[in-house]
Design a protein around this motif. Structure first.
Motif, PDB file in Angstrom:
ATOM      1  N   ASN A 295       0.810  -1.223   0.000  1.00 49.48           N
ATOM      2  CA  ASN A 295       0.000   0.000   0.000  1.00 49.48           C
ATOM      3  C   ASN A 295       0.840   1.269   0.000  1.00 49.48           C
ATOM      4  O   ASN A 295       0.396   2.324  -0.465  1.00 49.48           O
TER       5      ASN A 295
ATOM      6  N   THR B 266      -1.456  -9.553   2.761  1.00 45.10           N
ATOM      7  CA  THR B 266      -2.110  -9.730   4.063  1.00 45.10           C
ATOM      8  C   THR B 266      -3.526 -10.230   3.817  1.00 45.10           C
ATOM      9  O   THR B 266      -3.975 -10.365   2.666  1.00 45.10           O
ATOM     10  N   ALA B 267      -4.243 -10.455   4.905  1.00 42.59           N
ATOM     11  CA  ALA B 267      -5.622 -10.910   4.784  1.00 42.59           C
ATOM     12  C   ALA B 267      -6.500  -9.866   4.093  1.00 42.59           C
ATOM     13  O   ALA B 267      -7.518 -10.205   3.490  1.00 42.59           O
ATOM     14  N   SER B 268      -6.112  -8.598   4.172  1.00 40.01           N
ATOM     15  CA  SER B 268      -6.934  -7.531   3.590  1.00 40.01           C
ATOM     16  C   SER B 268      -6.490  -7.102   2.202  1.00 40.01           C
ATOM     17  O   SER B 268      -7.080  -6.199   1.603  1.00 40.01           O
ATOM     18  N   THR B 269      -5.442  -7.747   1.661  1.00 39.24           N
ATOM     19  CA  THR B 269      -5.000  -7.425   0.302  1.00 39.24           C
ATOM     20  C   THR B 269      -6.112  -7.744  -0.691  1.00 39.24           C
ATOM     21  O   THR B 269      -6.833  -8.740  -0.526  1.00 39.24           O
TER      22      THR B 269
ATOM     23  N   GLN C  53      -7.645 -16.008   2.272  1.00 43.06           N
ATOM     24  CA  GLN C  53      -8.154 -15.624   0.961  1.00 43.06           C
ATOM     25  C   GLN C  53      -8.507 -16.853   0.130  1.00 43.06           C
ATOM     26  O   GLN C  53      -8.072 -17.966   0.432  1.00 43.06           O
TER      27      GLN C  53
END
Length: 300
Positions: free
Chosen positions: A160, A222-225, A256
């Motif tokens: 990010n 990450t899990a939020s990618t 994911q």
């Protein structure tokens, strides 16, 4: 030589050019190309008049709503390649209801990979700021890349900070389509140096292991990618097969559910050349992924 980055042989260059020229003739009518747009100001001290440019491909058919956007990053072992070889991808995407952006970026030995990633980030910044002028939706922006370009697309999706540096926080990338991606874990690859000729990659990546890790998407996901589509050739280079499988495994471990497809019989270069044909599996999955199915039906 079993390194995982294709050597751009003259025959492949000629084939790519022929495909591009043929495609310009065959599918130009359903799309409009806006060529050689500078994505950083010409007054910028680092402006490169050739490499800091992009092409936009827009469906000619009018749409009631803004269309999804795909930014394509070319491959070429970080030292070669040009957006002009890939006009057939821009044309095909536009024909199927997607606003496509095909970019150039600076190459080795002039710059190293961190600068290449920064160029790509600036191209994405330009796209988010201007793509609505071409009928594209900046809220539905996706990245796509082949080979080295796949690695760069994955890096911008996962790291990010690359985009935040240019005012894009949170990360505007909604997902990435990786076509036989190279460079997913250069930290591991360059430490092993297990194939003849691997020293050549110290030119684009430098000699500092901390940099190798920084530009490896494997260490940023990450899990939020944002989600990924991964396509790997069944007969591509072993290192691409292995690093892609490890990338998928890590995404799954993070919770994911990436789409991961191995295309039987496909070698590395045909993995991108197949995008000349409109109905191949990558486009089928991509259109659903970016939410272009309705637009595609309307465009046909």
């Amino acid at each position: 030589m079993r390194t995982f980055f294709f050597r751009v042989l003259p025959g492949f260059i000629i084939l790519a050019l022929l495909l591009g020229l043929a495609n310009e003739y065959a599918v130009a009518r359903p799309s409009r190309r806006i060529a050689d747009v500078a994505y950083i100001p010409a007054t910028d001290p680092g402006f490169d008049t050739e490499r800091h440019r992009l092409d936009v491909y827009v469906p000619k058919q009018k749409a009631a709503a803004l269309r999804p956007v795909v930014v394509f990053i070319h491959g070429g072992s970080w030292n070669s390649g040009n957006k002009n070889f890939y006009s057939f991808i821009g044309r095909r995407l536009a024909k199927q209801g997607v606003v496509a952006v095909i970019i150039n970026y600076r190459l080795a030995p002039k710059v190293e990979v961190p600068a290449m990633a920064d160029d790509c980030a600036r191209a994405v910044a330009w796209t988010t700021q201007h793509i609505a002028e071409y009928g594209g939706d900046p809220q539905r922006l996706y990245l796509m890349g082949h080979s080295a370009g796949g690695g760069l697309a994955a890096l911008l999706t996962a790291d990010n900070q690359l985009l935040a540096r240019w005012g894009m926080a949170p990360n505007p990338v909604r997902g990435a389509i990786l076509d036989d991606p190279a460079g997913l874990d250069m930290y591991d690859y360059l430490q092993k140096m297990q194939y003849p000729g691997d020293e050549q990659y110290l030119v684009p990546f430098g000699k500092e292991p901390t940099v190798w890790r920084t530009v490896s998407p494997m260490y940023h996901i990450t899990a939020s990618t944002a989600p990924f589509l991964l396509f790997v050739g069944g007969e591509t280079y072993p290192s691409i097969q292995n690093s892609s499988a490890k990338f998928r495994e890590k995404l799954v471990a993070l919770g994911q559910q990436p789409v991961f497809k191995v295309l039987p019989g496909k070698k590395h270069v045909p993995m991108v050349l197949q995008l000349y044909w409109q109905h191949n599996i990558i486009y089928q999955e991509l259109l659903q992924f970016v939410g272009a199915s309705a637009a595609t039906k309307a465009a046909r």
